[in-house]
Scaffold this motif. Structure first.
Motif, PDB file in Angstrom:
ATOM      1  N   ARG A   1       0.847  -1.180   0.000  1.00  0.00           N
ATOM      2  CA  ARG A   1       0.000   0.000   0.000  1.00  0.00           C
ATOM      3  C   ARG A   1       0.886   1.235   0.000  1.00  0.00           C
ATOM      4  O   ARG A   1       2.098   1.140   0.198  1.00  0.00           O
ATOM      5  N   ARG A   2       0.279   2.375  -0.205  1.00  0.00           N
ATOM      6  CA  ARG A   2       1.076   3.590  -0.381  1.00  0.00           C
ATOM      7  C   ARG A   2       2.008   3.841   0.789  1.00  0.00           C
ATOM      8  O   ARG A   2       3.176   4.227   0.601  1.00  0.00           O
ATOM      9  N   LEU A   3       1.542   3.627   2.022  1.00  0.00           N
ATOM     10  CA  LEU A   3       2.376   3.917   3.190  1.00  0.00           C
ATOM     11  C   LEU A   3       3.398   2.810   3.479  1.00  0.00           C
ATOM     12  O   LEU A   3       4.148   2.907   4.446  1.00  0.00           O
ATOM     13  N   LEU A   4       3.441   1.782   2.635  1.00  0.00           N
ATOM     14  CA  LEU A   4       4.495   0.764   2.713  1.00  0.00           C
ATOM     15  C   LEU A   4       5.561   0.987   1.654  1.00  0.00           C
ATOM     16  O   LEU A   4       6.503   0.198   1.546  1.00  0.00           O
ATOM     17  N   CYS A   5       5.403   2.046   0.874  1.00  0.00           N
ATOM     18  CA  CYS A   5       6.350   2.388  -0.194  1.00  0.00           C
ATOM     19  C   CYS A   5       7.123   3.647   0.192  1.00  0.00           C
ATOM     20  O   CYS A   5       6.617   4.512   0.911  1.00  0.00           O
ATOM     21  N   CYS A   6       8.337   3.762  -0.325  1.00  0.00           N
ATOM     22  CA  CYS A   6       9.166   4.925  -0.014  1.00  0.00           C
ATOM     23  C   CYS A   6       8.547   6.208  -0.564  1.00  0.00           C
ATOM     24  O   CYS A   6       7.730   6.194  -1.489  1.00  0.00           O
ATOM     25  N   LEU A   7       8.944   7.314   0.024  1.00  0.00           N
ATOM     26  CA  LEU A   7       8.567   8.622  -0.467  1.00  0.00           C
ATOM     27  C   LEU A   7       9.225   8.869  -1.825  1.00  0.00           C
ATOM     28  O   LEU A   7      10.152   8.157  -2.217  1.00  0.00           O
ATOM     29  N   VAL A   8       8.760   9.891  -2.514  1.00  0.00           N
ATOM     30  CA  VAL A   8       9.410  10.349  -3.745  1.00  0.00           C
ATOM     31  C   VAL A   8       9.738  11.815  -3.536  1.00  0.00           C
ATOM     32  O   VAL A   8       8.850  12.663  -3.470  1.00  0.00           O
ATOM     33  N   THR A   9      11.016  12.121  -3.391  1.00  0.00           N
ATOM     34  CA  THR A   9      11.445  13.475  -3.027  1.00  0.00           C
ATOM     35  C   THR A   9      12.590  13.936  -3.910  1.00  0.00           C
ATOM     36  O   THR A   9      13.185  13.162  -4.651  1.00  0.00           O
ATOM     37  N   ASP A  10      12.896  15.213  -3.809  1.00  0.00           N
ATOM     38  CA  ASP A  10      14.177  15.721  -4.272  1.00  0.00           C
ATOM     39  C   ASP A  10      15.143  15.627  -3.092  1.00  0.00           C
ATOM     40  O   ASP A  10      14.719  15.643  -1.931  1.00  0.00           O
ATOM     41  N   GLY A  11      16.422  15.549  -3.371  1.00  0.00           N
ATOM     42  CA  GLY A  11      17.377  15.498  -2.252  1.00  0.00           C
ATOM     43  C   GLY A  11      18.812  15.424  -2.723  1.00  0.00           C
ATOM     44  O   GLY A  11      19.096  15.085  -3.878  1.00  0.00           O
ATOM     45  N   GLY A  12      19.701  15.750  -1.828  1.00  0.00           N
ATOM     46  CA  GLY A  12      21.123  15.656  -2.126  1.00  0.00           C
ATOM     47  C   GLY A  12      21.918  15.572  -0.845  1.00  0.00           C
ATOM     48  O   GLY A  12      21.417  15.907   0.234  1.00  0.00           O
ATOM     49  N   GLY A  13      23.141  15.109  -0.960  1.00  0.00           N
ATOM     50  CA  GLY A  13      24.004  15.003   0.215  1.00  0.00           C
ATOM     51  C   GLY A  13      25.430  14.735  -0.202  1.00  0.00           C
ATOM     52  O   GLY A  13      25.705  14.407  -1.359  1.00  0.00           O
ATOM     53  N   ALA A  14      26.337  14.857   0.747  1.00  0.00           N
ATOM     54  CA  ALA A  14      27.753  14.630   0.445  1.00  0.00           C
ATOM     55  C   ALA A  14      28.498  14.198   1.692  1.00  0.00           C
ATOM     56  O   ALA A  14      28.091  14.498   2.814  1.00  0.00           O
ATOM     57  N   LEU A  15      29.577  13.474   1.480  1.00  0.00           N
ATOM     58  CA  LEU A  15      30.495  13.055   2.530  1.00  0.00           C
ATOM     59  C   LEU A  15      31.917  13.366   2.081  1.00  0.00           C
ATOM     60  O   LEU A  15      32.215  13.337   0.888  1.00  0.00           O
ATOM     61  N   ILE A  16      32.782  13.634   3.050  1.00  0.00           N
ATOM     62  CA  ILE A  16      34.219  13.798   2.780  1.00  0.00           C
ATOM     63  C   ILE A  16      34.962  12.669   3.462  1.00  0.00           C
ATOM     64  O   ILE A  16      34.761  12.414   4.652  1.00  0.00           O
ATOM     65  N   LEU A  17      35.806  11.977   2.712  1.00  0.00           N
ATOM     66  CA  LEU A  17      36.659  10.929   3.273  1.00  0.00           C
ATOM     67  C   LEU A  17      38.120  11.330   3.152  1.00  0.00           C
ATOM     68  O   LEU A  17      38.549  11.845   2.112  1.00  0.00           O
ATOM     69  N   THR A  18      38.875  11.070   4.210  1.00  0.00           N
ATOM     70  CA  THR A  18      40.319  11.281   4.185  1.00  0.00           C
ATOM     71  C   THR A  18      40.935  10.306   5.179  1.00  0.00           C
ATOM     72  O   THR A  18      40.243   9.492   5.785  1.00  0.00           O
ATOM     73  N   SER A  19      42.237  10.376   5.353  1.00  0.00           N
ATOM     74  CA  SER A  19      42.895   9.470   6.297  1.00  0.00           C
ATOM     75  C   SER A  19      42.596   9.895   7.729  1.00  0.00           C
ATOM     76  O   SER A  19      42.314  11.068   8.004  1.00  0.00           O
TER      77      SER A  19
END
Length: 343
Positions: A162-180
């Motif tokens: 059913r609808r509430l068992l399915c993921c939302l449909v959104t805009d979105g963005g994100g980022a991570l920085i990796l280093t030592s």
């Protein structure tokens, strides 16, 4: 980059999925020595973390930007790919009515429910518990409590979803920085460390799953991550499980080894995954109640990082180890990252 006190010239590695790494690098004024455009669906960013950690350890680069942006809802300049009728999907699934993801995931979901005794009410309870977490998250798209009856009364999309068992449909963005770890000591923010990583793939189309009730990709990824981290499941304080549909966390709990086959439903019936529970799961609200731009893995990773920083909206007091697990396409791929806030 601002959060880490960096500018574009400090970045020498770029990883992204959906968009091309060269487009991201050029747009941001970055000249990378290493790039990763791996795209295995929503868990691509888990694989990017794993690959970037290996690249840094090998000396190929020093500081990697992993980034994601997607207009799943507004569909600004969407990437559209015509399905080749000669492909496996075009030959063996599309002619029989499979198309958008919700029509594909019903195959394993119905078999899983039948063989494990998990019910539609169990799926609904998971959605309710994740909405409870979302109510603590000011970034969440959904901010209205729901009940099991309301979930089961929402419009049917494709049985059993059913609808509430399915993921939302959104805009979105994100980022991570990796280093030592050594270089991270110079950053203005508290670093989070990677303990273990894993990845796995199984099949190109859902009807080729070896067993509809368990994911080989999940098992491969989880075993590699826990093996490299050198921890046991009792060491884990926090868990992020990619939830494009309500049944996927059930698979993850079992295939990662947090419980035996068919027992994941008790995590929710006994509220172990809920607020105040023994093992908090999807504390940002997940794809069901927080956001889902289409490739949700980035947001699961960010919640693990926030929890380990002590900066999450629904912070788990004293949490030291977080496991973040993602799915790619229709159980085709998986990625698992284990984080800690202890050096």
């Amino acid at each position: 980059m601002a959060d880490a006190g960096l500018i574009p010239k400090d970045i020498d590695g770029v990883a992204t999925a959906g968009e091309h790494p060269w487009s991201v690098a050029a747009s941001l004024g970055i000249t990378p020595k290493w790039v990763d455009g791996t795209n295995v669906g929503g868990c691509s960013y888990m694989l990017h973390v794993r690959h970037a950690a290996a690249a840094i350890a090998a000396g190929y680069c020093t500081t990697v930007l992993i980034t994601h942006g997607e207009s799943g809802r507004s569909q600004v300049a969407p990437a559209r790919y015509a399905e080749n009728p000669a492909s496996l999907f075009g030959q063996f699934e599309a002619p029989y009515g499979l198309g958008v993801p919700v029509t594909q995931v019903t195959l394993p979901a119905m078999r899983y429910l039948k063989e494990t005794g998990t019910t539609e009410e169990d799926l609904a309870l998971l959605a309710v518990i994740q909405r409870e977490w979302a109510l603590k998250n000011p970034r969440a798209q959904t901010k209205v409590p729901i009940t099991v009856d309301e979930v089961l009364g929402s419009p049917m999309i494709c049985y059993p979803f059913r609808r509430l068992l399915c993921c939302l449909v959104t805009d979105g963005g994100g980022a991570l920085i990796l280093t030592s770890a050594e270089r991270a000591k110079d950053f203005p923010t508290k670093p989070v460390y990677i303990m273990g990583t894993g990845e796995g793939v199984e099949h190109p189309i859902v009807s080729m799953m070896h067993d509809f009730t368990t994911s080989r990709a999940f098992r491969l990824s989880g075993e590699a991550a826990f093996g490299s981290a050198g921890i046991t499941h009792t060491d884990v304080d926090h868990l992020m499980l990619y939830d494009p549909f309500a049944h996927v966390p059930f698979y993850a709990l079992e295939d990662l080894g947090f419980c035996k086959r068919g027992e994941a439903k008790y995590f929710y019936r006994e509220r172990r995954a809920a607020i105040g529970g023994a093992l908090p799961v999807n504390t940002n609200g997940g794809g069901l109640s927080y956001q889902h731009s289409g490739m949700y893995g980035m947001f699961a990773l960010q919640e693990s990082v926030r929890q380990m920083r002590g900066a999450a909206a629904a912070q788990i007091e004293g949490a030291k180890i977080s496991v973040c697990h993602g799915i790619g396409s229709m159980f085709s791929a998986a990625g698992t990252i284990i984080f800690t806030n202890e050096a």
